[in-house]
Motif scaffolding. Sequence first.
Motif, PDB file in Angstrom:
ATOM      1  N   PRO A   1      -9.577 -79.886 -45.976  1.00 60.77           N
ATOM      2  CA  PRO A   1     -10.500 -79.147 -45.730  1.00 60.77           C
ATOM      3  C   PRO A   1     -11.498 -79.421 -44.488  1.00 60.77           C
ATOM      4  O   PRO A   1     -11.706 -78.674 -43.556  1.00 60.77           O
ATOM      5  N   SER A   2     -11.729 -80.652 -44.278  1.00 59.44           N
ATOM      6  CA  SER A   2     -12.065 -81.402 -43.053  1.00 59.44           C
ATOM      7  C   SER A   2     -11.326 -81.197 -41.721  1.00 59.44           C
ATOM      8  O   SER A   2     -11.948 -80.596 -40.726  1.00 59.44           O
ATOM      9  N   VAL A   3     -10.157 -81.388 -41.971  1.00 57.88           N
ATOM     10  CA  VAL A   3      -9.227 -81.248 -40.804  1.00 57.88           C
ATOM     11  C   VAL A   3      -9.030 -79.545 -40.424  1.00 57.88           C
ATOM     12  O   VAL A   3      -9.025 -79.188 -39.294  1.00 57.88           O
ATOM     13  N   GLN A   4      -8.887 -78.745 -41.555  1.00 58.97           N
ATOM     14  CA  GLN A   4      -8.963 -77.507 -41.409  1.00 58.97           C
ATOM     15  C   GLN A   4     -10.178 -76.832 -40.297  1.00 58.97           C
ATOM     16  O   GLN A   4     -10.051 -76.045 -39.488  1.00 58.97           O
ATOM     17  N   ALA A   5     -11.502 -77.417 -40.893  1.00 62.27           N
ATOM     18  CA  ALA A   5     -12.576 -77.163 -40.160  1.00 62.27           C
ATOM     19  C   ALA A   5     -12.624 -77.678 -38.672  1.00 62.27           C
ATOM     20  O   ALA A   5     -13.116 -76.855 -37.615  1.00 62.27           O
ATOM     21  N   GLY A   6     -12.146 -78.799 -38.520  1.00 55.90           N
ATOM     22  CA  GLY A   6     -12.044 -79.519 -37.156  1.00 55.90           C
ATOM     23  C   GLY A   6     -11.242 -78.554 -36.400  1.00 55.90           C
ATOM     24  O   GLY A   6     -11.325 -78.391 -35.052  1.00 55.90           O
ATOM     25  N   LEU A   7     -10.078 -77.932 -36.797  1.00 55.23           N
ATOM     26  CA  LEU A   7      -9.009 -77.258 -36.150  1.00 55.23           C
ATOM     27  C   LEU A   7      -9.657 -76.017 -35.785  1.00 55.23           C
ATOM     28  O   LEU A   7      -9.579 -75.492 -34.665  1.00 55.23           O
ATOM     29  N   ALA A   8     -10.387 -75.720 -36.592  1.00 56.18           N
ATOM     30  CA  ALA A   8     -11.039 -74.184 -36.280  1.00 56.18           C
ATOM     31  C   ALA A   8     -12.043 -74.201 -35.593  1.00 56.18           C
ATOM     32  O   ALA A   8     -12.115 -73.344 -34.326  1.00 56.18           O
ATOM     33  N   ARG A   9     -12.915 -75.499 -35.268  1.00 57.99           N
ATOM     34  CA  ARG A   9     -13.817 -75.573 -34.456  1.00 57.99           C
ATOM     35  C   ARG A   9     -13.015 -75.834 -32.928  1.00 57.99           C
ATOM     36  O   ARG A   9     -13.586 -75.312 -31.911  1.00 57.99           O
ATOM     37  N   ALA A  10     -12.163 -76.498 -32.930  1.00 60.53           N
ATOM     38  CA  ALA A  10     -11.294 -76.791 -31.764  1.00 60.53           C
ATOM     39  C   ALA A  10     -10.977 -75.620 -31.131  1.00 60.53           C
ATOM     40  O   ALA A  10     -10.955 -75.494 -29.828  1.00 60.53           O
ATOM     41  N   ASP A  11     -10.200 -74.633 -32.039  1.00 63.43           N
ATOM     42  CA  ASP A  11      -9.624 -73.385 -31.540  1.00 63.43           C
ATOM     43  C   ASP A  11     -11.023 -72.527 -31.041  1.00 63.43           C
ATOM     44  O   ASP A  11     -10.886 -71.874 -29.886  1.00 63.43           O
ATOM     45  N   GLU A  12     -12.044 -72.678 -31.533  1.00 65.24           N
ATOM     46  CA  GLU A  12     -13.151 -71.775 -30.925  1.00 65.24           C
ATOM     47  C   GLU A  12     -13.698 -72.628 -29.416  1.00 65.24           C
ATOM     48  O   GLU A  12     -13.913 -71.764 -28.811  1.00 65.24           O
ATOM     49  N   LEU A  13     -13.612 -73.970 -29.285  1.00 61.78           N
ATOM     50  CA  LEU A  13     -13.820 -74.511 -28.070  1.00 61.78           C
ATOM     51  C   LEU A  13     -12.816 -74.198 -27.078  1.00 61.78           C
ATOM     52  O   LEU A  13     -13.262 -73.887 -25.773  1.00 61.78           O
ATOM     53  N   ARG A  14     -11.681 -74.245 -27.281  1.00 60.83           N
ATOM     54  CA  ARG A  14     -10.484 -73.849 -26.360  1.00 60.83           C
ATOM     55  C   ARG A  14     -10.649 -72.369 -25.947  1.00 60.83           C
ATOM     56  O   ARG A  14     -10.478 -72.166 -24.703  1.00 60.83           O
ATOM     57  N   GLU A  15     -11.116 -71.496 -26.992  1.00 62.35           N
ATOM     58  CA  GLU A  15     -11.182 -70.103 -26.443  1.00 62.35           C
ATOM     59  C   GLU A  15     -12.309 -69.777 -25.763  1.00 62.35           C
ATOM     60  O   GLU A  15     -12.284 -69.159 -24.658  1.00 62.35           O
ATOM     61  N   LEU A  16     -13.463 -70.505 -26.062  1.00 60.79           N
ATOM     62  CA  LEU A  16     -14.727 -70.333 -24.909  1.00 60.79           C
ATOM     63  C   LEU A  16     -14.407 -71.041 -23.800  1.00 60.79           C
ATOM     64  O   LEU A  16     -14.747 -70.379 -22.769  1.00 60.79           O
ATOM     65  N   ARG A  17     -13.577 -72.077 -23.669  1.00 57.76           N
ATOM     66  CA  ARG A  17     -13.308 -72.665 -22.386  1.00 57.76           C
ATOM     67  C   ARG A  17     -12.332 -71.544 -21.583  1.00 57.76           C
ATOM     68  O   ARG A  17     -12.714 -71.399 -20.334  1.00 57.76           O
ATOM     69  N   GLY A  18     -11.588 -71.082 -22.238  1.00 64.20           N
ATOM     70  CA  GLY A  18     -10.376 -69.935 -21.731  1.00 64.20           C
ATOM     71  C   GLY A  18     -11.343 -68.873 -21.201  1.00 64.20           C
ATOM     72  O   GLY A  18     -11.047 -68.346 -20.078  1.00 64.20           O
ATOM     73  N   SER A  19     -12.167 -68.369 -22.062  1.00 64.61           N
ATOM     74  CA  SER A  19     -12.988 -67.295 -21.518  1.00 64.61           C
ATOM     75  C   SER A  19     -13.901 -67.565 -20.427  1.00 64.61           C
ATOM     76  O   SER A  19     -14.121 -66.730 -19.262  1.00 64.61           O
ATOM     77  N   GLU A  20     -14.475 -68.809 -20.351  1.00 65.59           N
ATOM     78  CA  GLU A  20     -15.343 -69.274 -19.112  1.00 65.59           C
ATOM     79  C   GLU A  20     -14.469 -69.127 -18.085  1.00 65.59           C
ATOM     80  O   GLU A  20     -14.743 -68.886 -16.893  1.00 65.59           O
ATOM     81  N   SER A  21     -13.137 -69.762 -18.064  1.00 69.00           N
ATOM     82  CA  SER A  21     -12.284 -69.829 -16.783  1.00 69.00           C
ATOM     83  C   SER A  21     -11.811 -68.498 -16.484  1.00 69.00           C
ATOM     84  O   SER A  21     -11.892 -68.038 -15.141  1.00 69.00           O
ATOM     85  N   ARG A  22     -11.695 -67.478 -17.366  1.00 69.97           N
ATOM     86  CA  ARG A  22     -11.250 -66.077 -16.989  1.00 69.97           C
ATOM     87  C   ARG A  22     -12.371 -65.445 -16.190  1.00 69.97           C
ATOM     88  O   ARG A  22     -12.283 -64.558 -15.182  1.00 69.97           O
ATOM     89  N   LEU A  23     -13.625 -65.569 -16.847  1.00 66.79           N
ATOM     90  CA  LEU A  23     -14.839 -65.083 -16.100  1.00 66.79           C
ATOM     91  C   LEU A  23     -15.048 -65.691 -14.830  1.00 66.79           C
ATOM     92  O   LEU A  23     -15.264 -64.742 -13.922  1.00 66.79           O
TER      93      LEU A  23
END
Length: 209
Positions: free
Chosen positions: A121-143
């Motif tokens: 469960p901790s790894v699942q949560a960590g991966l989910a948070r990592a995905d959110e951060l990657r998406e945020l960085r991608g959105s910032e780059s696109r913007l």
Amino acid sequence: MSLPSAGALKRSLLLVDDDVLILGILNRVLTLGGYEVRVATSGPMALELLAHGAPAPDLALLDVSMPGMSGLELAQHLQAYGAIAVMFLSAEDDQATVRAAIDGGAVGYLVKPIDITRIVPSVQAGLARADELRELRGSESRLTLALQQGREVGMAVGILMERNKTDRETAFRALREHARSHQRKLNDVADDILQATEVLNLIGGRANK
């Protein structure tokens, strides 16, 4: 023990800990949980794996206290292989250690001795948070790219307005139609106009000297 979702079954993990017993337990639990796992007993060994072509993991679980190179130091080195998300393992849960982990970009923190039922469960949560951060960085780059392209198109339209003595809508329509007729991106045509104008201004400046 809960299993990762179908989308996480083949995600890759890098485990780094100088305690081979803990490393073995984590390896077994996470492999049974459906993850692709690579292990290393030190920071240099982990870096050697990546240097020899091993793909960057979706998440690295790093022991904070290791001889030679700490997990915090290793986390900094891992950034040379991309934005690798990290989760730290430590027998310490004092505020200073946790703060250092957060400052090191941790998406999770497991305290030893590790509760086996909490590993997946901790790894699942960590991966989910990592995905959110990657998406945020991608959105910032696109913007950032969109804003940059918008400025270039706006400047090109302004140049056309000035040279053709026309209004903004007419100038933009002419720019867009030229791009379409030549099957080119609008921003590429705008960039050509800006570069050509810069050259003309440079030549004009020299001619006036």
